[in-house]
Design a protein around this motif. Structure first.
Motif, PDB file in Angstrom:
ATOM      1  N   CYS B  47       0.862  -1.188   0.000  1.00 20.84           N
ATOM      2  CA  CYS B  47       0.000   0.000   0.000  1.00 20.84           C
ATOM      3  C   CYS B  47       0.894   1.231   0.000  1.00 20.84           C
ATOM      4  CB  CYS B  47      -0.929  -0.022   1.204  1.00 20.84           C
ATOM      5  SG  CYS B  47      -2.110  -1.380   1.101  1.00 20.84           S
ATOM      6  N   TYR B  55       0.998   3.744   3.199  1.00 24.11           N
ATOM      7  CA  TYR B  55      -0.192   4.282   3.876  1.00 24.11           C
ATOM      8  C   TYR B  55      -0.978   3.205   4.605  1.00 24.11           C
ATOM      9  CZ  TYR B  55      -2.899   2.704  -0.221  1.00 24.11           C
ATOM     10  OH  TYR B  55      -3.478   1.942  -1.212  1.00 24.11           O
ATOM     11  N   ASP B  56      -0.608   1.945   4.427  1.00 23.22           N
ATOM     12  CA  ASP B  56      -1.233   0.858   5.182  1.00 23.22           C
ATOM     13  C   ASP B  56      -0.230  -0.289   5.210  1.00 23.22           C
ATOM     14  OD1 ASP B  56      -4.189  -0.032   6.183  1.00 23.22           O
ATOM     15  OD2 ASP B  56      -3.080  -1.743   5.394  1.00 23.22           O
ATOM     16  N   ASP B  58      -0.841  -3.684   6.094  1.00 23.09           N
ATOM     17  CA  ASP B  58      -1.289  -5.073   5.941  1.00 23.09           C
ATOM     18  C   ASP B  58      -0.548  -5.739   4.777  1.00 23.09           C
ATOM     19  OD1 ASP B  58      -3.011  -4.717   8.050  1.00 23.09           O
ATOM     20  OD2 ASP B  58      -4.851  -4.772   6.862  1.00 23.09           O
ATOM     21  N   GLN B 303     -23.721  -4.933 -12.250  1.00 19.54           N
ATOM     22  CA  GLN B 303     -23.731  -4.757 -10.796  1.00 19.54           C
ATOM     23  C   GLN B 303     -22.555  -3.922 -10.314  1.00 19.54           C
ATOM     24  OE1 GLN B 303     -23.683  -8.309  -8.344  1.00 19.54           O
ATOM     25  NE2 GLN B 303     -25.407  -9.138  -9.484  1.00 19.54           N
ATOM     26  N   LEU B 305     -20.256  -1.110  -9.719  1.00 22.36           N
ATOM     27  CA  LEU B 305     -20.348   0.350  -9.839  1.00 22.36           C
ATOM     28  C   LEU B 305     -19.107   0.934 -10.523  1.00 22.36           C
ATOM     29  CD1 LEU B 305     -21.934   1.351  -6.427  1.00 22.36           C
ATOM     30  CD2 LEU B 305     -23.053   0.809  -8.599  1.00 22.36           C
ATOM     31  N   GLU B 306     -18.007   0.173 -10.525  1.00 17.58           N
ATOM     32  CA  GLU B 306     -16.752   0.629 -11.131  1.00 17.58           C
ATOM     33  C   GLU B 306     -16.669   0.245 -12.606  1.00 17.58           C
ATOM     34  OE1 GLU B 306     -17.280  -1.727  -8.887  1.00 17.58           O
ATOM     35  OE2 GLU B 306     -15.741  -3.296  -8.862  1.00 17.58           O
ATOM     36  N   TRP B 307     -17.788  -0.144 -13.214  1.00 14.82           N
ATOM     37  CA  TRP B 307     -17.773  -0.709 -14.566  1.00 14.82           C
ATOM     38  C   TRP B 307     -17.090   0.176 -15.606  1.00 14.82           C
ATOM     39  CZ3 TRP B 307     -20.027   1.336 -18.977  1.00 14.82           C
ATOM     40  CH2 TRP B 307     -20.851   2.451 -18.780  1.00 14.82           C
ATOM     41  N   GLN B 309     -14.654   2.384 -15.201  1.00 18.73           N
ATOM     42  CA  GLN B 309     -13.304   2.852 -14.898  1.00 18.73           C
ATOM     43  C   GLN B 309     -12.268   2.184 -15.796  1.00 18.73           C
ATOM     44  OE1 GLN B 309     -12.814   2.465 -10.617  1.00 18.73           O
ATOM     45  NE2 GLN B 309     -14.692   3.629 -10.211  1.00 18.73           N
ATOM     46  N   TYR B 360      -5.793   3.408 -11.237  1.00 21.63           N
ATOM     47  CA  TYR B 360      -7.249   3.552 -11.337  1.00 21.63           C
ATOM     48  C   TYR B 360      -7.593   4.927 -11.908  1.00 21.63           C
ATOM     49  CZ  TYR B 360      -7.035  -0.432  -8.169  1.00 21.63           C
ATOM     50  OH  TYR B 360      -6.752  -1.650  -7.601  1.00 21.63           O
ATOM     51  N   ARG B 364     -13.168   9.185 -17.839  1.00 20.24           N
ATOM     52  CA  ARG B 364     -12.517  10.200 -18.678  1.00 20.24           C
ATOM     53  C   ARG B 364     -11.001  10.075 -18.719  1.00 20.24           C
ATOM     54  NH1 ARG B 364     -16.052  15.247 -18.965  1.00 20.24           N
ATOM     55  NH2 ARG B 364     -18.018  14.510 -18.105  1.00 20.24           N
ATOM     56  N   GLU B 366      -9.082  10.420 -16.064  1.00 25.27           N
ATOM     57  CA  GLU B 366      -8.483  11.205 -14.977  1.00 25.27           C
ATOM     58  C   GLU B 366      -8.171  10.270 -13.806  1.00 25.27           C
ATOM     59  OE1 GLU B 366     -11.397  15.035 -15.985  1.00 25.27           O
ATOM     60  OE2 GLU B 366     -11.944  13.564 -14.446  1.00 25.27           O
ATOM     61  N   LEU B 368      -8.273   8.503 -10.526  1.00 23.81           N
ATOM     62  CA  LEU B 368      -9.332   8.320  -9.536  1.00 23.81           C
ATOM     63  C   LEU B 368      -8.743   8.082  -8.157  1.00 23.81           C
ATOM     64  CD1 LEU B 368     -12.472   7.667  -9.081  1.00 23.81           C
ATOM     65  CD2 LEU B 368     -11.747   5.287  -9.190  1.00 23.81           C
ATOM     66  N   LEU B 369      -7.683   7.294  -8.102  1.00 25.97           N
ATOM     67  CA  LEU B 369      -6.939   7.038  -6.860  1.00 25.97           C
ATOM     68  C   LEU B 369      -5.472   7.197  -7.223  1.00 25.97           C
ATOM     69  CD1 LEU B 369      -8.709   3.754  -5.657  1.00 25.97           C
ATOM     70  CD2 LEU B 369      -8.920   5.998  -4.583  1.00 25.97           C
ATOM     71  N   LYS B 375      -4.407  -2.931  -2.130  1.00 29.68           N
ATOM     72  CA  LYS B 375      -4.811  -4.291  -1.797  1.00 29.68           C
ATOM     73  C   LYS B 375      -4.802  -5.164  -3.052  1.00 29.68           C
ATOM     74  CE  LYS B 375      -8.800  -6.608   0.347  1.00 29.68           C
ATOM     75  NZ  LYS B 375     -10.135  -6.381   0.958  1.00 29.68           N
TER      76      LYS B 375
END
Lengths: 396, 396
Positions: B47, B55-56, B58, B303, B305-307, B309, B360, B364, B366, B368-369, B375
């Motif tokens: 991460c 930043y993490d 794990d 289903q 929601l990230e379809w 991206q 990610y 468009r 741009e 996203l993350l 992960k």
């Protein structure tokens, strides 16, 4: 829509209550009556496209429960329309016949004709089944409805500390986090069942739920509610522990306001209103408007790729919370926020052309999925919110 | 970057192989060497934020495996750098010590110091552990590495038909779908283990895998590969059955091309190239460019929601598949598509400022993350793709 009157008073409550009630009875409820009823197998289709056509026939038990609850509730509170009672009974019979396994746990989903598809891994199916049968029993008293509601409620209470059972992927003991969802829903659920459980049982239950939401999950140093905390309520620096779900926190504030009003506790009301306003300030997208879906309290990248999307339920729950907060306190910041969220919500989510509202917008407020219902969006948040806002403003 | 020469030949392969190899050794591998090593506990942090800060903490076992594989593979194929062997051994020792339960199944994740966090619910952790130890054994032969690779491989084969075990939420028998992921990975995995399993075992295994991908999941009437099908390979009209994952299908075509080249089967090569081109035509976003993440073959709302991206691995796997397709067939459509996907990918995913690539993007294109690892994104697809493209073009 009529033009909105100039805001002479802090909030044009009469205008809004008229608008919200009209939207409920002339747009939203007819859409579900006309499109969601499965006349062949019973129960409801919830996967409806923009125009209301069925694009998938699976039956998600928690959405069946929510729609039964909705038509029962509106029959009781809005108008005793025979067709609304029919809708509630139509869904309840399908649930009664096909919804549960042998232990009385509610399946997550079934096929159109009621064959079990997805196991009862998710206790929220049970929560909405309880709400559905309790609400139906209020308008159509029946020992069978009462029994389903009570048995399911007791099952939830029994399972509440380990509700994922063998579906849980967490290794026992390493990071025992508490999740916010169940306490939040129980808070609302106990009130829905009061006529069956009795006030003593509810009064015993309520303080525990308030403690969980307002002491355990609420983080005083940030003024915000977290989704997952250590068992003692302290912060856990992990993806789950850093997660904020502004919509969830906002929705919980109106559940707490309802309980605080019942207990006549102005200090609790003020605390809930403060959390509501903090969460809106924090969760509002300053660049494109709307409320974010997920955030990380340390500003780290969230796991949820949909984090920046704008969801219908988040926005309509904010409208309910703000209406109640304004009605209870007269706080002008609540009035200003109500107008801001109202303008965004009605402009971006409402579908002027085909009826009902969109559910999923991208960060810019453009429609991401044009569906009116799916696996997660059904006949629930929008009608409940429209009723709650209208009724709250009418009672001022 | 040097200016790209005018395309006199169908594809400037020498330019691209230079560019991809340079990016691999001067940008990508140093980023992970510099930022991902946990000097205290062993293993890798994955991460990493835009600048490479953790930043993490794990540890996701499948990303540990992928990074061990990557440094082992690059040591063998690019340069025998002592520091790359050190990186591979550093990760392998952490995995060996902390990665498995008592049955030899690989945990999904542990804490930084190796306490199990998430159970072995996901067999892909095991797949990448096998790949890691097989690759490490090739550069640092050791009976312990061989044993871990073989034991894990046999475990995968044993679990393959019911790998979710008690974590599966599907009600048995109602809708018994087959999923594309495991056959696709096994196709690649068997080749990675050939030096341990022996060619006879691999040759026995390969036709079955090719049959699964090219006959069962491939749908001739659409010319596309579906993610989930009925056991006989027919279409299932449900959310899962309608799902297309263009990146997955595209990645599988180069695994098939590798097998077809090994078997000297030009008909299979042509079929794989046709599926690759079909999938690109279907999955390309005609409005904003880039390849969609998920689609529904009937055009219903997915289903996910990230379809819409745009994900790094989808695009870099497309570059590998197109390079191989072009090298094997000289097909000019492959050359044109390579340039188109190359231009999009290097323009939008590459981070000129802080090194490595973004993972990610929104529809468009741009960011996203801004993370470089998380992960699900680690040290794997980008370095593997850069190497594969460079080596493929160098061998023309």
């Amino acid at each position: 829509m009529q033009p909105k009157p100039a805001a002479i008073l802090p909030l044009a409550t009469a205008y809004y209550s008229y608008l919200y009630r009209k939207e409920l009875v002339s747009n939203i409820l007819p859409f579900w009556q006309n499109h969601s009823k499965d006349e062949v197998n019973g129960g409801f289709f919830t996967c409806l496209d923009r125009a209301g056509n069925v694009y998938d026939t699976d039956k998600f038990m928690w959405l069946q429960g929510r729609e039964v609850w909705c038509f029962s509730y509106m029959y009781r509170h809005v108008e005793q329309k025979e067709e609304w009672l029919d809708m509630a009974l139509h869904g309840a019979r399908f649930m009664q016949q096909h919804g549960r396994d042998e232990q009385g746990n509610w399946y997550f989903s079934t096929t159109a004709d009621g064959k079990p598809l997805v196991q009862p891994y998710n206790i929220f199916s049970d929560c909405f089944a309880t709400m559905a049968f309790a609400a139906l029993d209020k308008i159509n008293p029946n020992d069978e409805w009462k029994k389903i509601a009570v048995d399911t409620f007791e099952n939830i209470i029994r399972r509440r500390n380990n509700w994922k059972g063998h579906y849980s992927k967490a290794y026992p003991g390493t990071r025992p986090l508490k999740n916010f969802s169940l306490p939040m829903i129980l808070c609302n659920l106990s009130l829905e069942l009061e006529h069956i459980l009795g006030s003593d049982r509810v009064n015993e239950f309520v303080p525990e739920v308030i403690h969980e939401v307002m002491e355990v999950f609420y983080q005083p140093e940030h003024g915000l509610i977290l989704e997952n905390v250590n068992p003692d309520g302290s912060f856990n620096d992990s993806f789950e522990g850093r997660l904020l779900n502004p919509g969830h926190a906002i929705e919980s504030t109106w559940f707490i306001m309802d309980l605080a009003k019942r207990m006549n506790d102005p200090v609790l009301i003020d605390k809930a209103v403060t959390i509501l306003l903090n969460t809106l300030e924090y969760g509002w997208d300053k660049e494109y408007e709307g409320i974010f879906y997920f955030m990380d309290i340390k500003g780290a990248p969230p796991q949820q790729l949909e984090w920046d999307q704008k969801l219908w339920w988040v926005h309509v729950e904010a409208l309910v919370a703000l209406a109640k907060a304004y009605a209870l306190t007269g706080n002008e910041r609540c009035a200003a926020w109500f107008e801001k969220v109202h303008d965004y919500t009605w402009k971006h989510f409402r579908d002027d052309e085909y009826g009902e509202w969109f559910g999923y917008l991208n960060r810019r407020g453009e429609v991401l999925l044009s569906l009116k219902g799916g696996k997660w969006k059904g006949c629930f948040h929008i009608p409940r919110a429209l009723y709650q806002v209208a009724a709250t403003f009418e009672a001022i």
